[in-house]
Design a protein around this motif. Structure first.
Motif, PDB file in Angstrom:
ATOM      1  N   PHE A   5       0.839  -1.195   0.000  1.00  0.00           N
ATOM      2  CA  PHE A   5       0.000   0.000   0.000  1.00  0.00           C
ATOM      3  C   PHE A   5       0.878   1.251   0.000  1.00  0.00           C
ATOM      4  O   PHE A   5       1.903   1.290   0.687  1.00  0.00           O
ATOM      5  CB  PHE A   5      -0.906   0.027   1.233  1.00  0.00           C
ATOM      6  CG  PHE A   5      -1.890  -1.110   1.298  1.00  0.00           C
ATOM      7  CD1 PHE A   5      -3.121  -1.014   0.682  1.00  0.00           C
ATOM      8  CD2 PHE A   5      -1.563  -2.281   1.972  1.00  0.00           C
ATOM      9  CE1 PHE A   5      -4.029  -2.061   0.739  1.00  0.00           C
ATOM     10  CE2 PHE A   5      -2.455  -3.339   2.035  1.00  0.00           C
ATOM     11  CZ  PHE A   5      -3.701  -3.227   1.413  1.00  0.00           C
ATOM     12  N   PRO A   6       0.494   2.287  -0.731  1.00  0.00           N
ATOM     13  CA  PRO A   6       1.239   3.558  -0.674  1.00  0.00           C
ATOM     14  C   PRO A   6       1.208   4.135   0.742  1.00  0.00           C
ATOM     15  O   PRO A   6       0.233   3.938   1.487  1.00  0.00           O
ATOM     16  CB  PRO A   6       0.487   4.461  -1.665  1.00  0.00           C
ATOM     17  CG  PRO A   6      -0.287   3.526  -2.539  1.00  0.00           C
ATOM     18  CD  PRO A   6      -0.621   2.340  -1.687  1.00  0.00           C
ATOM     19  N   GLU A   7       2.274   4.859   1.106  1.00  0.00           N
ATOM     20  CA  GLU A   7       2.360   5.428   2.451  1.00  0.00           C
ATOM     21  C   GLU A   7       1.207   6.383   2.729  1.00  0.00           C
ATOM     22  O   GLU A   7       0.684   6.432   3.846  1.00  0.00           O
ATOM     23  CB  GLU A   7       3.697   6.146   2.640  1.00  0.00           C
ATOM     24  CG  GLU A   7       4.883   5.212   2.818  1.00  0.00           C
ATOM     25  CD  GLU A   7       6.131   5.947   3.236  1.00  0.00           C
ATOM     26  OE1 GLU A   7       6.017   7.044   3.827  1.00  0.00           O
ATOM     27  OE2 GLU A   7       7.237   5.438   2.975  1.00  0.00           O
ATOM     28  N   ASN A  56       9.238   0.274   5.563  1.00  0.00           N
ATOM     29  CA  ASN A  56      10.461   0.563   4.808  1.00  0.00           C
ATOM     30  C   ASN A  56      11.702   0.442   5.679  1.00  0.00           C
ATOM     31  O   ASN A  56      12.716  -0.169   5.276  1.00  0.00           O
ATOM     32  CB  ASN A  56      10.382   1.974   4.213  1.00  0.00           C
ATOM     33  CG  ASN A  56       9.314   2.088   3.150  1.00  0.00           C
ATOM     34  OD1 ASN A  56       9.198   1.237   2.285  1.00  0.00           O
ATOM     35  ND2 ASN A  56       8.514   3.145   3.215  1.00  0.00           N
ATOM     36  N   THR A 115       9.859  12.812   2.261  1.00  0.00           N
ATOM     37  CA  THR A 115       8.641  12.058   1.939  1.00  0.00           C
ATOM     38  C   THR A 115       7.559  12.290   2.989  1.00  0.00           C
ATOM     39  O   THR A 115       6.377  12.436   2.663  1.00  0.00           O
ATOM     40  CB  THR A 115       8.969  10.562   1.845  1.00  0.00           C
ATOM     41  OG1 THR A 115       9.998  10.353   0.873  1.00  0.00           O
ATOM     42  CG2 THR A 115       7.741   9.760   1.450  1.00  0.00           C
ATOM     43  N   THR A 162       3.727  13.771   2.528  1.00  0.00           N
ATOM     44  CA  THR A 162       2.556  13.055   3.025  1.00  0.00           C
ATOM     45  C   THR A 162       1.761  13.925   3.992  1.00  0.00           C
ATOM     46  O   THR A 162       0.519  13.972   3.934  1.00  0.00           O
ATOM     47  CB  THR A 162       2.971  11.749   3.721  1.00  0.00           C
ATOM     48  OG1 THR A 162       3.769  10.972   2.829  1.00  0.00           O
ATOM     49  CG2 THR A 162       1.762  10.943   4.129  1.00  0.00           C
TER      50      THR A 162
END
Length: 277
Positions: free
Chosen positions: A125-127, A156, A210, A214
């Motif tokens: 799933f994407p973060e 990760n 990142t 987000t």
């Protein structure tokens, strides 16, 4: 010069220059976060209905927003919250990932397989999607936003720490420590952690950028810090309805986000080159 070997002098110099520029920008960011009053010409929440959506000028270098608030002052004020959320989220991801990665590497095949299958599922799933799910459970707010992004980043770091730890655990000096009866917690702390810290720091520096993206995305959806707290993502959301009339309201915080992400990536790249030496 060996004709079959590419010259690296130019690339090394370019990397050094970019690293120096990134370091200078990072230093300015630290000063902005630590001493916002040095850079903000007005109180960030001060409104002036006579100066609504004014363009950049001497009085307001980055213009004003729909309530007449100085965009530069709000940008400086939002920097602290945005950067702190990103840093806190990265810390949560690193700590959680390090714990899971070390446990997976040292606990044995059955525990390793179970933990890594769970990590693989999360990595699918994407973060941002994982962070959205966590925020839906915890609720919005600065603390919950940082927790959500950090939890989403744990897989990760867990994968990285596990891979590095397995290499160290197979080394001769760790095997010698085991033969001497050294407790696992002791050689994990004294030998494994120091040897996996380099790659983790590299990933964390890039991961901070990142996390900032987000966090800004969550704020854009209205799931970030609650008003009157303002971060850069919320500023982008505030100005999205005025892009044709007053582009600076959204573009300025958007440019700040891009700048910080690029700087953190360059810092991470520089750290990576040092680690690989």
């Amino acid at each position: 010069m060996n004709p079959g070997r590419p010259a690296t002098g130019g690339s090394t110099t370019t990397t050094a220059v970019l690293g120096a520029l990134a370091g200078a920008v990072l230093l300015v960011m630290v000063l902005v976060v630590a001493f916002p009053d040095w850079f903000a010409p007005y109180p960030p929440e001060r409104t002036d209905l006579r100066a609504v959506l004014e363009g950049p000028s001497a009085a307001h270098p980055l213009g004003t927003d729909q309530l007449g608030r100085d965009v530069l002052s709000r940008l400086v004020d939002g920097a602290r919250l945005s950067v702190l959320i990103a840093a806190a989220a990265t810390a949560v991801g690193v700590l959680g990932g390090a714990l899971i990665g070390l446990l997976s590497a040292a606990a044995g095949t059955r525990v390793d397989s179970l933990l890594m299958r769970a990590v693989d599922v999360l990595l699918a799933f994407p973060e941002l999607l994982l962070a959205l799910l966590v925020v839906a459970v915890l609720g919005s707010g600065a603390v919950n936003t940082a927790l959500a992004i950090g939890i989403a980043a744990i897989p990760n770091y867990a994968r990285l720490v596990r891979g590095q730890a397995l290499v160290v655990l197979r080394s001769d000096y760790v095997e010698a420590a085991r033969m001497l009866g050294v407790a696992p917690t002791r050689y994990l702390v004294r030998h494994v952690l120091p040897n996996v810290s380099g790659p983790v720091v590299v990933l964390a520096s890039i991961g901070t950028g990142t996390a900032l993206i987000t966090a800004s995305g969550l704020s854009l959806f209205g799931l970030g810090p609650r008003p009157p707290q303002a971060d850069w993502g919320a500023m982008v959301a505030d100005g999205k309805d005025f892009l044709q009339l007053a582009w600076w309201v959204s573009v300025t915080p958007g440019a700040a986000i891009v700048l910080v992400v690029v700087v953190m990536t360059l810092v991470g790249r520089g750290l990576q080159l040092r680690v690989l030496r």
